[in-house]
Write a protein that holds these residues in place. Structure first.
Motif, PDB file in Angstrom:
ATOM      1  N   LEU B  38       4.373  -1.518  -5.462  1.00  6.85           N
ATOM      2  CA  LEU B  38       3.045  -0.905  -5.606  1.00  6.85           C
ATOM      3  C   LEU B  38       1.958  -1.907  -5.215  1.00  6.85           C
ATOM      4  N   GLY B  39       2.136  -3.139  -5.683  1.00  3.12           N
ATOM      5  CA  GLY B  39       1.158  -4.172  -5.336  1.00  3.12           C
ATOM      6  C   GLY B  39       1.086  -4.379  -3.838  1.00  3.12           C
ATOM      7  N   MET B  40       2.241  -4.391  -3.196  1.00  2.00           N
ATOM      8  CA  MET B  40       2.275  -4.603  -1.746  1.00  2.00           C
ATOM      9  C   MET B  40       1.572  -3.459  -1.024  1.00  2.00           C
ATOM     10  N   TRP B  41       1.849  -2.242  -1.455  1.00  2.00           N
ATOM     11  CA  TRP B  41       1.200  -1.093  -0.796  1.00  2.00           C
ATOM     12  C   TRP B  41      -0.313  -1.155  -0.971  1.00  2.00           C
ATOM     13  N   LEU B  42      -0.751  -1.533  -2.172  1.00  3.29           N
ATOM     14  CA  LEU B  42      -2.199  -1.653  -2.385  1.00  3.29           C
ATOM     15  C   LEU B  42      -2.778  -2.711  -1.457  1.00  3.29           C
ATOM     16  N   PHE B  43      -2.057  -3.834  -1.356  1.00  4.17           N
ATOM     17  CA  PHE B  43      -2.551  -4.895  -0.486  1.00  4.17           C
ATOM     18  C   PHE B  43      -2.640  -4.403   0.958  1.00  4.17           C
ATOM     19  N   LEU B  44      -1.602  -3.662   1.388  1.00  4.20           N
ATOM     20  CA  LEU B  44      -1.626  -3.166   2.765  1.00  4.20           C
ATOM     21  C   LEU B  44      -2.763  -2.170   2.954  1.00  4.20           C
ATOM     22  N   GLY B  45      -3.062  -1.418   1.890  1.00  4.84           N
ATOM     23  CA  GLY B  45      -4.231  -0.538   1.956  1.00  4.84           C
ATOM     24  C   GLY B  45      -5.497  -1.328   2.225  1.00  4.84           C
ATOM     25  N   THR B  46      -5.626  -2.483   1.556  1.00  4.84           N
ATOM     26  CA  THR B  46      -6.822  -3.296   1.795  1.00  4.84           C
ATOM     27  C   THR B  46      -6.820  -3.861   3.214  1.00  4.84           C
ATOM     28  N   GLU B  47      -5.620  -4.084   3.764  1.00  8.16           N
ATOM     29  CA  GLU B  47      -5.565  -4.563   5.153  1.00  8.16           C
ATOM     30  C   GLU B  47      -6.127  -3.495   6.095  1.00  8.16           C
ATOM     31  N   PHE B  48      -5.729  -2.252   5.860  1.00  4.73           N
ATOM     32  CA  PHE B  48      -6.265  -1.165   6.683  1.00  4.73           C
ATOM     33  C   PHE B  48      -7.785  -1.103   6.545  1.00  4.73           C
ATOM     34  N   LEU B  49      -8.262  -1.285   5.311  1.00  6.87           N
ATOM     35  CA  LEU B  49      -9.708  -1.210   5.090  1.00  6.87           C
ATOM     36  C   LEU B  49     -10.427  -2.364   5.772  1.00  6.87           C
ATOM     37  N   GLY B 262      21.445  -7.716  -5.115  1.00 11.55           N
ATOM     38  CA  GLY B 262      20.733  -7.826  -6.384  1.00 11.55           C
ATOM     39  C   GLY B 262      19.290  -8.268  -6.222  1.00 11.55           C
ATOM     40  N   TYR B 263      18.963  -8.867  -5.093  1.00  4.86           N
ATOM     41  CA  TYR B 263      17.616  -9.430  -4.935  1.00  4.86           C
ATOM     42  C   TYR B 263      17.239  -9.484  -3.467  1.00  4.86           C
ATOM     43  N   TYR B 264      16.394  -8.568  -3.076  1.00  3.51           N
ATOM     44  CA  TYR B 264      15.936  -8.545  -1.673  1.00  3.51           C
ATOM     45  C   TYR B 264      14.459  -8.174  -1.573  1.00  3.51           C
ATOM     46  N   ALA B 265      13.757  -8.216  -2.724  1.00  4.65           N
ATOM     47  CA  ALA B 265      12.366  -7.750  -2.749  1.00  4.65           C
ATOM     48  C   ALA B 265      11.479  -8.442  -1.702  1.00  4.65           C
ATOM     49  N   PRO B 266      11.544  -9.775  -1.551  1.00  3.60           N
ATOM     50  CA  PRO B 266      10.652 -10.398  -0.565  1.00  3.60           C
ATOM     51  C   PRO B 266      10.882  -9.873   0.848  1.00  3.60           C
ATOM     52  N   VAL B 267      12.159  -9.667   1.220  1.00  2.00           N
ATOM     53  CA  VAL B 267      12.428  -9.129   2.555  1.00  2.00           C
ATOM     54  C   VAL B 267      11.797  -7.751   2.698  1.00  2.00           C
ATOM     55  N   ASP B 268      11.974  -6.941   1.673  1.00  2.00           N
ATOM     56  CA  ASP B 268      11.427  -5.587   1.695  1.00  2.00           C
ATOM     57  C   ASP B 268       9.897  -5.624   1.840  1.00  2.00           C
ATOM     58  N   PHE B 269       9.244  -6.452   1.034  1.00  2.00           N
ATOM     59  CA  PHE B 269       7.770  -6.448   1.009  1.00  2.00           C
ATOM     60  C   PHE B 269       7.190  -7.018   2.308  1.00  2.00           C
ATOM     61  N   ILE B 270       7.760  -8.117   2.782  1.00  2.00           N
ATOM     62  CA  ILE B 270       7.244  -8.693   4.022  1.00  2.00           C
ATOM     63  C   ILE B 270       7.561  -7.766   5.185  1.00  2.00           C
ATOM     64  N   GLY B 271       8.672  -7.046   5.074  1.00  2.37           N
ATOM     65  CA  GLY B 271       8.974  -6.015   6.074  1.00  2.37           C
ATOM     66  C   GLY B 271       7.890  -4.946   6.124  1.00  2.37           C
ATOM     67  N   LEU B 272       7.410  -4.555   4.949  1.00  2.00           N
ATOM     68  CA  LEU B 272       6.314  -3.580   4.899  1.00  2.00           C
ATOM     69  C   LEU B 272       5.078  -4.136   5.609  1.00  2.00           C
ATOM     70  N   TYR B 273       4.778  -5.385   5.327  1.00  2.06           N
ATOM     71  CA  TYR B 273       3.619  -6.022   5.961  1.00  2.06           C
ATOM     72  C   TYR B 273       3.768  -5.998   7.474  1.00  2.06           C
ATOM     73  N   TRP B 274       4.979  -6.360   7.934  1.00  2.00           N
ATOM     74  CA  TRP B 274       5.212  -6.389   9.377  1.00  2.00           C
ATOM     75  C   TRP B 274       5.039  -4.989   9.971  1.00  2.00           C
ATOM     76  N   GLY B 275       5.490  -3.994   9.217  1.00  2.00           N
ATOM     77  CA  GLY B 275       5.328  -2.616   9.691  1.00  2.00           C
ATOM     78  C   GLY B 275       3.863  -2.248   9.854  1.00  2.00           C
TER      79      GLY B 275
END
Lengths: 572, 292
Positions: B38-49, B262-275
């Motif tokens: 959720l935090g990552m999506w909010l941050f990406l929202g601010t990037e769009f803004l 068991g732990y891949y959150a950073p890959v997932d979140f930075i992947g979102l950023y790259w997207g």
């Protein structure tokens, strides 16, 4: 971990393990500088913010002293002198807006109280929280550096084309504010995620205290508006460093576009400033009226309404700047419209007090002052939002008086009220109640004496931002300056008794005010982990019939087993 | 080393791994992951803004001065832009692949996919950097730095080289000799400036020196377009550079065997950023390069 519960029925109001709390668990400067505890970060925000408030306040004293005589007491006689006056009021505005009003209510009180109120151990991203604080500090330092190099003289709004042409250090200042904005975004983001994901079991949305709702609405604005300020400031930097021409009519750009961009952030930003204040006032009024807040859902929804409508009123800053008549009318209407949810709040607070058992403690006096001062500020805002009167009053002292009533009489008064309200929780000490009340009355008188005459001279046509004025305004200006000195005296007194309370103050009980929200359910001050047992919530935030005052403790205790706050055992 | 010890080392269950990464203030790994997302999506929202201010400036100026945008966009090379797009989209695909590999615990695949994604980021920067270099050489810059040696957009130069234009264009010939100007585009003569629509209907062969001269009369304030172009693509390129740094951080951690089911959150979140960085380019490319 041993805990002692001193109350009948047991589990709700806990005492800390002897001697252990967030202030003394972990010693040394490093344990503070690298802390991830939201309460310590809140405290660091508080200290930094009050420091900036002191600097900004001293600049205000310079301004008021200057205006004691028509030709100016401090800066007079030369272009350079008047430029220094411009620098002084610019710095006053920048410090107060970007380093006190916007970041400090969420950063200090929000950080400290919000996780406690929803039953969380910390905010969702503690490291981000610390980063956000250091961005704030870095931004403030850059502002100081730019001041030393050559203080900005544009006014806090940085309007082009002057901000492109002036030889002062705009770029440094603007980059500092960019960092402050980034800090603000991260705080807002952190709070939104915290509220969404870290509420205690049973803490449904409509069981959250109104301060949490106000913080939520504030965070939405911080996240949604501040990026636009960021890009606007970057464009201004590009304008000065590269000569990009977007806001420069000599290169085909449009200076008014800057104003639109700037106010797209900066009008919602005034709601960043006022919404936490409204949340604080809501908490104080219900506690000291011993009545659940009237129209809880209306108060909640009006916070969100203010946040959303606040995004579509920015054009009322551009009524005389070449905006089309159609847009003028739309923005004027929306400005009237945003007054509605604010009025809903005021009526609900009044209805909460109606037939309540009101005790006029220091926080309550601040809340009452807020209602009076904010109402004056709000109504004059409607006058300024009306097209015909705006054209006359634009850029006069009427505007200055209006936003000082809202910012000083609203945000600062509520913030100080909140500071007094949560002071026992923050530091575990009680301040001198008598001095607290005297100070509040002094501030109330001082604020009115300072700013009310400015309505009059503004209506008579005295323009803002001038270093000199016509002799006919002098009596009002003297009154205004005397009011400012009274405020200064009040703040000095306040600093005195608050600092004294840290050393000599009576030890605070867990719940000295008899509040029913979770932030008063642990010892004062709280331990690092906040809750000994994870609370489980079964009812709304405000209920006063199940507690009574215990003179031995100096605080309130539960008089029957409380279903609302049953512990769920130690396995957590 | 006994069999048992190896087994416990390598076969830590995803739940155990997740528990090890659980911060003190969360109750479950799921709550922690959801919060991060959720935090990552909010941050990406601010990037769009953040970019929205520039999109808004673009919209305002394009609405007020369409002729500037139609004229100036011809200077940009759509082939190079398309190549950038292709590279970024491919890197988006390899990033998604990297996330999948991390979730499945395929370390080698993760490392390869991350390397390819980083390569894509660098590829984008190289292609785009070359474009910047070209524009710099031709003084196609912002504000007062805009003073191109030749008042003729790229496609007109192509026309000139194809022989349809007569004598007085020695300047163009000279630029043609530098190679890069005529290297990329086969697009038909452009609709240029106020005279554009009429020109566009003429076949290339009958393109005369006179009509080129008429077309080359450029509108006022063309530098506004280049100001917006450099701000938008520049801010985007900064995001690509930040992305490469973040991907390198992931690569180091991937080599360190940090990630698994068991732990891949950073890959997932930075992947979102790259997207999101990819997606912003998807808007920039047509808005800047493909104006008709």
């Amino acid at each position: 971990m041993t805990t002692t519960t001193a109350e009948i029925g047991g589990h709700a109001w806990e005492h800390a393990p002897i001697g252990g709390n967030y202030l003394n668990e972990g010693k040394g400067i490093k344990s503070w500088l690298f802390t991830l505890d939201h309460k310590r970060i809140g405290l660091m925000y508080l200290i930094s913010g009050l420091t900036m408030f002191f600097i900004g306040g001293m600049l205000a004293m310079v301004i008021r002293t200057q205006l004691l005589v028509p030709n100016g007491l401090i800066f007079h006689g030369s272009y350079e002198a008047y430029k220094h006056y411009n620098q002084v009021f610019t710095l006053h505005g920048i410090i107060m807006v970007f380093m006190v009003l916007v970041p400090i209510p969420p950063g200090a009180l929000g950080n400290f109280v919000l996780p406690l109120m929803i039953g969380a151990k910390d905010v969702a991203f503690p490291r981000l929280n610390l980063l956000s604080y250091y961005l704030y500090v870095t931004g403030a330092i850059m502002a100081v550096v730019s001041t030393l190099l050559g203080a900005v003289d544009t006014g806090w709004t940085f309007y082009t084309p002057f901000s492109i042409q002036t030889e002062t250090y705009v770029v440094w200042m603007v980059l500092g504010i960019f960092l402050l904005g980034f800090s603000s975004i991260l705080t807002g983001l952190n709070f939104i995620v915290t509220i969404h994901k870290l509420r205690a079991p049973g803490m449904k949305w409509f069981r959250m205290p109104v301060f949490v709702w106000a913080s939520y609405a504030t965070s939405i604005i911080q996240v949604a508006a501040t990026p636009v300020l960021g890009v606007t400031l970057l464009l201004l930097v590009a304008e000065r460093v590269m000569g990009v021409g977007i806001f420069n009519s000599a290169l085909g750009g449009d200076p008014v576009l800057f104003q639109d961009f700037f106010w797209f952030y900066s009008h919602p930003a005034v709601y960043i400033m006022i919404l936490p204040a409204m949340g604080i006032v809501g908490e104080i009024i219900t506690v000291f009226s011993r009545k659940p807040i009237f129209g809880y859902k209306f108060i909640v929804m009006s916070s969100l309404a203010i946040a959303l409508i606040g995004f579509v009123v920015w054009g009322h800053h551009l009524f005389v700047n070449g905006q089309s008549a159609e847009w003028d009318a739309i923005f004027s209407f929306m400005t009237f419209f945003v007054a509605v949810p604010s009025a809903v709040k005021v009526f609900n607070w009044l209805a909460t007090m109606y037939k309540g058992a009101i005790s006029l403690t220091t926080p309550m006096l601040y809340a009452l002052s807020f209602i009076v001062l904010f109402t004056i500020g709000g109504f004059t805002g409607v006058i300024l939002g009306a097209l015909a009167t705006n054209v006359v009053l634009h850029d006069t002292y009427f505007v200055v008086a209006h936003f000082h009533y809202v910012m000083m009489g609203g945000t600062i008064i509520a913030f100080i009220g909140g500071l007094h309200y949560w002071w026992p929780k923050m530091f575990g000490r009680m301040y001198n109640e008598t001095l607290g009340r005297i100070t509040c009355v002094m501030l109330f008188i001082g604020i009115n004496l300072t700013f009310f005459p400015q309505f009059i001279v503004g209506a008579e046509g005295m323009p803002r931002r001038y270093a000199t004025y016509l002799p006919q305004y002098q009596p009002y200006m003297i009154a205004s300056t005397v009011g400012a000195y009274i405020q200064l005296a009040a703040f000095v007194l306040m600093a005195g008794y608050l600092i004294h309370s840290l050393v000599r103050g009576k030890k605070a009980a867990a719940n000295p005010w008899g509040a029913s929200t979770l932030d008063w359910s642990m010892a004062s001050p709280p331990t690092t982990g906040n809750f000994q047992h994870m609370p489980v919530i079964t009812q709304g935030p405000y209920h006063y019939e199940d507690m009574e005052y215990d003179g031995r403790l100096g605080g309130f205790v539960h008089v029957e087993p409380v279903p609302a706050l049953a512990g769920v055992g130690s396995e957590h | 080393m006994s069999e048992n010890a190896i087994a416990t080392l390598t076969l830590a269950s995803p739940e155990e791994v997740a528990g090890r990464h659980l911060a003190h203030h969360f109750d479950t790994p799921q709550q922690q992951f959801d919060s991060g997302k959720l935090g990552m999506w909010l941050f990406l929202g601010t990037e769009f803004l953040l970019f929205s201010g520039l999109f808004c400036a673009y919209a305002v100026y394009r609405m007020l001065h369409p002729q500037i945008f139609i004229y100036a966009s011809r200077y940009l090379d759509p082939v190079s832009g398309a190549l950038c797009t292709l590279v970024l989209v491919t890197s988006g695909f390899t990033m998604a692949w990297a996330i999948r590999c991390a979730q499945l615990g395929k370390r080698t695949g993760l490392i390869i996919a991350l390397l390819l994604t980083i390569a894509g980021g660098f590829g984008f920067l190289v292609i785009h950097g070359y474009e910047y270099f070209e524009e710099y050489q031709q003084h196609l810059m912002w504000g007062t730095h805009y003073h191109p040696a030749v008042n003729a957009p790229r496609q007109q130069v192509v026309v000139a080289k194809s022989g349809a234009v007569g004598g007085s264009w020695s300047q163009l010939d000279q630029l043609g000799k530098q190679g890069y100007l005529v290297a990329h585009s086969n697009i038909a003569p452009a609709a240029i400036g106020p005279a554009g629509p009429a020109l566009a209907q003429q076949p290339t062969a009958s393109f005369t020196a006179a009509s080129v001269t008429a077309a080359a009369a450029q509108p006022h304030n063309v530098q506004i377009f280049f100001g917006i172009y450099f701000l938008m693509t520049g801010l985007h390129s900064i995001h690509v550079i930040v992305g490469i740094i973040l991907l390198t951080y992931l690569l180091v951690r991937a080599i360190r065997k940090d990630f698994g089911p068991g732990y891949y959150a950073p890959v997932d979140f930075i992947g979102l950023y790259w997207g999101v960085v990819d997606m912003i380019w998807m808007f920039l490319f047509p808005l800047l390069y493909l104006i008709h």
